[in-house]
Design a protein around this motif. Structure first.
Motif, PDB file in Angstrom:
ATOM      1  N   THR A   1       0.707  -1.128  -0.060  1.00 15.93           N
ATOM      2  CA  THR A   1       0.384  -0.057   0.330  1.00 15.93           C
ATOM      3  C   THR A   1       0.699   1.425   0.083  1.00 15.93           C
ATOM      4  O   THR A   1       0.644   2.571  -0.812  1.00 15.93           O
ATOM      5  N   GLY A   2       2.357   1.657   0.629  1.00 21.28           N
ATOM      6  CA  GLY A   2       2.243   2.255   0.549  1.00 21.28           C
ATOM      7  C   GLY A   2       3.461   2.826  -0.474  1.00 21.28           C
ATOM      8  O   GLY A   2       4.381   4.042  -0.008  1.00 21.28           O
ATOM      9  N   TYR A   3       4.418   2.174  -0.691  1.00 22.48           N
ATOM     10  CA  TYR A   3       5.347   2.503  -2.129  1.00 22.48           C
ATOM     11  C   TYR A   3       5.163   2.841  -3.712  1.00 22.48           C
ATOM     12  O   TYR A   3       6.176   3.230  -4.024  1.00 22.48           O
ATOM     13  N   GLY A   4       3.701   3.048  -3.490  1.00 16.41           N
ATOM     14  CA  GLY A   4       3.684   4.095  -5.552  1.00 16.41           C
ATOM     15  C   GLY A   4       4.500   4.909  -5.495  1.00 16.41           C
ATOM     16  O   GLY A   4       5.436   5.464  -6.075  1.00 16.41           O
ATOM     17  N   THR A   5       4.031   6.322  -5.020  1.00 16.77           N
ATOM     18  CA  THR A   5       5.399   6.896  -4.353  1.00 16.77           C
ATOM     19  C   THR A   5       6.372   7.559  -3.533  1.00 16.77           C
ATOM     20  O   THR A   5       6.591   8.385  -3.373  1.00 16.77           O
ATOM     21  N   TYR A   6       6.710   6.094  -2.889  1.00 12.72           N
ATOM     22  CA  TYR A   6       7.354   6.554  -2.024  1.00 12.72           C
ATOM     23  C   TYR A   6       8.532   6.509  -2.773  1.00 12.72           C
ATOM     24  O   TYR A   6       9.100   6.135  -3.555  1.00 12.72           O
ATOM     25  N   ALA A   7       9.905   7.622  -1.619  1.00 13.74           N
ATOM     26  CA  ALA A   7      11.432   7.680  -2.133  1.00 13.74           C
ATOM     27  C   ALA A   7      11.299   8.379  -3.881  1.00 13.74           C
ATOM     28  O   ALA A   7      12.525   8.875  -3.934  1.00 13.74           O
TER      29      ALA A   7
END
Length: 122
Positions: free
Chosen positions: A112-118
């Motif tokens: 859920t959290g890595y689509g726009t992470y970093a």
């Protein structure tokens, strides 16, 4: 898209390196959204290695994932904390810092959290 899909994180659709060589995020795009494999190297800390990219005071991504190896400590803005290790499921709300515990890389999968992470702030 076919009813059955096979992809490898070793040939990810996108790889996002973390600052100072402290790891990377490998992202695979699926019909249900991005799935990521993060490799956090020893010494990695969100507030040092991702905050400059995110442009926020704390991590504003929600995470639903699984720790494959290594250990990571997560501290919420309100002070609540948890340490995760191999085999642990994790569900983390936005508003936290995190860092690797020990001298082994932490590898985590997240749905859920890595689509726009970093990704650099625009």
């Amino acid at each position: 898209m076919a009813g059955i899909v096979r992809k490898s994180f070793d040939q990810a659709d996108e790889t996002r390196p973390f600052q100072d060589g402290k790891g990377r995020l490998d992202v695979i795009e699926t019909t249900g959204g991005a799935v990521g494999r993060a490799v956090f190297e020893p010494g990695w800390r969100w507030s040092e290695h991702i905050k400059p990219l995110a442009g926020t005071d704390s991590c504003e991504a929600a995470h639903t994932g699984y720790v494959v190896s290594g250990r990571i400590k997560v501290v919420m803005n309100d002070g609540a904390s948890e340490e995760y290790g191999p085999g642990d499921f994790m569900q983390i709300d936005p508003g936290h810092d995190a860092w690797v515990v020990g001298d082994e890389p932490c590898v985590a999968l997240d749905w859920t959290g890595y689509g726009t992470y970093a990704k650099p702030a625009s």
